[in-house]
Design a protein around this motif. Structure first.
Motif, PDB file in Angstrom:
ATOM      1  N   ARG A 142       0.821  -1.216   0.000  1.00 46.34           N
ATOM      2  CA  ARG A 142       0.000   0.000   0.000  1.00 46.34           C
ATOM      3  C   ARG A 142       0.854   1.265   0.000  1.00 46.34           C
ATOM      4  NH1 ARG A 142      -2.854  -3.018  -1.906  1.00 46.34           N
ATOM      5  NH2 ARG A 142      -4.413  -4.266  -0.869  1.00 46.34           N
ATOM      6  N   ALA A 143       2.130   1.121   0.376  1.00 47.81           N
ATOM      7  CA  ALA A 143       3.010   2.284   0.474  1.00 47.81           C
ATOM      8  C   ALA A 143       3.642   2.654  -0.866  1.00 47.81           C
ATOM      9  CB  ALA A 143       4.107   2.012   1.503  1.00 47.81           C
TER      10      ALA A 143
ATOM     11  N   MET B 255       7.499   4.974  -4.322  1.00 46.80           N
ATOM     12  CA  MET B 255       6.681   5.179  -3.128  1.00 46.80           C
ATOM     13  C   MET B 255       5.500   6.097  -3.457  1.00 46.80           C
ATOM     14  SD  MET B 255       9.427   5.204   0.058  1.00 46.80           S
ATOM     15  CE  MET B 255       9.109   6.863   0.390  1.00 46.80           C
ATOM     16  N   ALA B 256       4.379   5.810  -2.812  1.00 42.95           N
ATOM     17  CA  ALA B 256       3.190   6.639  -2.988  1.00 42.95           C
ATOM     18  C   ALA B 256       3.436   8.005  -2.356  1.00 42.95           C
ATOM     19  CB  ALA B 256       1.988   5.957  -2.344  1.00 42.95           C
TER      20      ALA B 256
ATOM     21  N   LEU C  70       9.857   4.987   6.755  1.00 41.91           N
ATOM     22  CA  LEU C  70       9.473   4.057   7.818  1.00 41.91           C
ATOM     23  C   LEU C  70       8.175   3.335   7.482  1.00 41.91           C
ATOM     24  CD1 LEU C  70      10.379   6.013  11.088  1.00 41.91           C
ATOM     25  CD2 LEU C  70      11.471   3.963  10.170  1.00 41.91           C
ATOM     26  N   GLN C  71       7.203   4.059   6.915  1.00 48.43           N
ATOM     27  CA  GLN C  71       5.941   3.430   6.523  1.00 48.43           C
ATOM     28  C   GLN C  71       6.172   2.410   5.407  1.00 48.43           C
ATOM     29  OE1 GLN C  71       4.048   7.202   5.676  1.00 48.43           O
ATOM     30  NE2 GLN C  71       2.520   6.839   7.286  1.00 48.43           N
ATOM     31  N   ALA C  72       7.013   2.772   4.447  1.00 52.21           N
ATOM     32  CA  ALA C  72       7.299   1.868   3.338  1.00 52.21           C
ATOM     33  C   ALA C  72       7.985   0.602   3.847  1.00 52.21           C
ATOM     34  CB  ALA C  72       8.165   2.564   2.293  1.00 52.21           C
ATOM     35  N   LYS C  73       8.953   0.775   4.762  1.00 53.06           N
ATOM     36  CA  LYS C  73       9.650  -0.390   5.325  1.00 53.06           C
ATOM     37  C   LYS C  73       8.691  -1.277   6.096  1.00 53.06           C
ATOM     38  CE  LYS C  73      13.577  -1.760   8.202  1.00 53.06           C
ATOM     39  NZ  LYS C  73      12.930  -3.004   8.534  1.00 53.06           N
TER      40      LYS C  73
ATOM     41  N   ASP D 153       7.978  -5.104   5.228  1.00 57.85           N
ATOM     42  CA  ASP D 153       8.255  -6.108   6.268  1.00 57.85           C
ATOM     43  C   ASP D 153       7.023  -6.974   6.545  1.00 57.85           C
ATOM     44  OD1 ASP D 153      10.846  -5.215   6.492  1.00 57.85           O
ATOM     45  OD2 ASP D 153      10.507  -4.089   8.355  1.00 57.85           O
ATOM     46  N   ALA D 154       5.840  -6.365   6.561  1.00 55.62           N
ATOM     47  CA  ALA D 154       4.616  -7.114   6.821  1.00 55.62           C
ATOM     48  C   ALA D 154       4.358  -8.118   5.697  1.00 55.62           C
ATOM     49  CB  ALA D 154       3.432  -6.152   6.972  1.00 55.62           C
ATOM     50  N   ILE D 155       4.603  -7.698   4.450  1.00 50.67           N
ATOM     51  CA  ILE D 155       4.405  -8.610   3.322  1.00 50.67           C
ATOM     52  C   ILE D 155       5.428  -9.751   3.381  1.00 50.67           C
ATOM     53  CG2 ILE D 155       4.429  -8.816   0.799  1.00 50.67           C
ATOM     54  CD1 ILE D 155       3.567  -5.800   0.771  1.00 50.67           C
ATOM     55  N   ALA D 156       6.684  -9.416   3.674  1.00 53.05           N
ATOM     56  CA  ALA D 156       7.739 -10.441   3.760  1.00 53.05           C
ATOM     57  C   ALA D 156       7.416 -11.459   4.856  1.00 53.05           C
ATOM     58  CB  ALA D 156       9.083  -9.775   4.020  1.00 53.05           C
ATOM     59  N   GLN D 157       6.927 -10.984   5.984  1.00 51.91           N
ATOM     60  CA  GLN D 157       6.589 -11.905   7.076  1.00 51.91           C
ATOM     61  C   GLN D 157       5.451 -12.827   6.654  1.00 51.91           C
ATOM     62  OE1 GLN D 157       5.454  -9.946  10.720  1.00 51.91           O
ATOM     63  NE2 GLN D 157       5.714 -11.803  11.911  1.00 51.91           N
TER      64      GLN D 157
END
Length: 192
Positions: free
Chosen positions: A19-20, A171-172, A178-181, A185-189
């Motif tokens: 989303r970022a 990036m949007a 930090l939001q992009a990371k 990270d959430a997708i990778a997890q």
């Protein structure tokens, strides 16, 4: 740029879930030899490797994601970049157009036949559909000879266990690093 390698199915998951980012594109380097140059090489195989060209096999949105401008022609169409139905088309770099093709004004619609430099004997003939602006280099300091759709290796595109592409994203608007990371990270997890 996301520096590690990903599988093509993981790229599709990042594209769908992130989303970022307003866009995420995939790329991998593909080395080839021009077929007419390969036929003229009379020496050992190392001579053939010395005339190797670097192409970048890319997702359909790659040039758009990086903000590439074209001086001639057009970008890839979605149907040219779909696995199993990809078309052998190429957008060439301005540098390649000027140095190897002598800036030929009739370059659009002409073809380039390439061979795998590792001796598989498989030839691919690409139709040139565009030429990038001189300032567009892609992801490296030196532009490749050109860009082709990733769709030409459908087996690799279906294999989630084989990392084969690098990713780059835009990036949007209004998104912090930090939001992009956190988004990545959430997708990778979830994928692991």
């Amino acid at each position: 740029r996301i520096s590690r390698q990903f599988s093509y199915p993981d790229f599709l998951d990042y594209t769908e879930s992130a989303r970022a980012f307003s866009a995420i594109a995939a790329m991998r380097v593909k080395n080839v030899v021009l077929a007419n140059e390969a036929q003229s090489v009379m020496g050992p195989m190392q001579d053939l490797r010395s005339s190797t060209l670097s192409l970048q096999a890319v997702s359909q949105n790659y040039l758009f994601t990086l903000g590439a401008n074209l001086v001639l022609g057009r970008d890839f169409l979605p149907e040219e970049a779909t696995p199993h139905s990809g078309q052998p088309v190429m957008v060439i770099s301005h540098q390649f157009w000027q140095t190897r093709l002598q800036g030929d004004d009739d370059v659009l619609g002409s073809t380039l036949s390439t061979l795998d430099p590792h001796g598989t004997g498989n030839a691919t003939t690409y139709t040139i559909i565009g030429v990038t602006a001189p300032e567009f280099l892609g992801q490296f300091l030196t532009p490749p000879a050109g860009w082709i759709p990733l769709a030409f290796d459908p087996m690799a595109l279906e294999d989630r266990t084989t990392p084969s592409v690098s990713l780059i994203g835009r990036m949007a608007v209004g998104v912090s690093l930090l939001q992009a990371k956190a988004d990545l990270d959430a997708i990778a997890q979830r994928l692991s």
